[in-house]
Design an enzyme around this catalytic site. Structure first.
Site, PDB file in Angstrom:
ATOM      1  N   ASP A  46      57.275 -15.219  69.233  1.00 60.28           N
ATOM      2  CA  ASP A  46      56.850 -16.338  68.388  1.00 60.28           C
ATOM      3  C   ASP A  46      55.815 -17.167  69.135  1.00 60.28           C
ATOM      4  O   ASP A  46      55.358 -16.789  70.216  1.00 60.28           O
ATOM      5  CB  ASP A  46      58.057 -17.176  67.938  1.00 60.28           C
ATOM      6  N   GLY A  47      55.457 -18.294  68.583  1.00 64.26           N
ATOM      7  CA  GLY A  47      54.450 -19.168  69.175  1.00 64.26           C
ATOM      8  C   GLY A  47      54.850 -19.748  70.520  1.00 64.26           C
ATOM      9  O   GLY A  47      53.998 -20.242  71.264  1.00 64.26           O
TER      10      GLY A  47
END
Length: 128
Positions: free
Chosen positions: A11-12
């Site tokens: 994810d980010g």
């Protein structure tokens, strides 16, 4: 089962996205049933996830190897609870601990049914 964490799993924040762990757990269940030779015993029955209790312990990053361990935690003729742990292979520590409740559903009618007796008996030998 072993999984190598790839960039697209992240994810980010740079670690494995929590939703990806559900996919890892699903793949491990299919691999488990396939490896045991139990998929034909399901015949026209789907094992539907009706509850997923996940505890995230440690992050996993790109390049990490994960091992998924499965054991039967609880068993009845109408449901099955599998304990699945996703372990960081290099550290030998859990990244995720999960209890997954599965219910047998007739594929044609969509109604809950009993586990096929041969499968129930095999699972019962693994019941923790």
């Amino acid at each position: 089962m072993q999984i190598r964490v790839r960039n697209y799993h992240l994810d980010g924040y740079g670690h494995v996205n929590n939703a990806r762990y559900l996919e890892f757990l699903e793949e491990a269940r299919w691999a488990f049933f396939d490896t045991q030779g139990w998929l034909p015993l399901l015949d026209n029955i789907c094992l539907a996830v009706v509850r997923a209790d996940l505890r995230y312990r440690r992050p996993a990053f790109a390049g990490d190897d994960l091992r998924v361990h499965i054991e039967v935690k609880e068993l009845s003729s109408r449901y099955l609870v599998l304990r699945q742990n996703i372990e960081l292979a290099a550290q030998g520590k859990n990244a995720v601990e999960a209890d997954i409740t599965l219910m047998p559903i007739d594929a044609a009618s969509g109604k809950a049914v009993r586990l096929p007796e041969p499968l129930f008996n095999l699972l019962n030998t693994l019941n923790a």
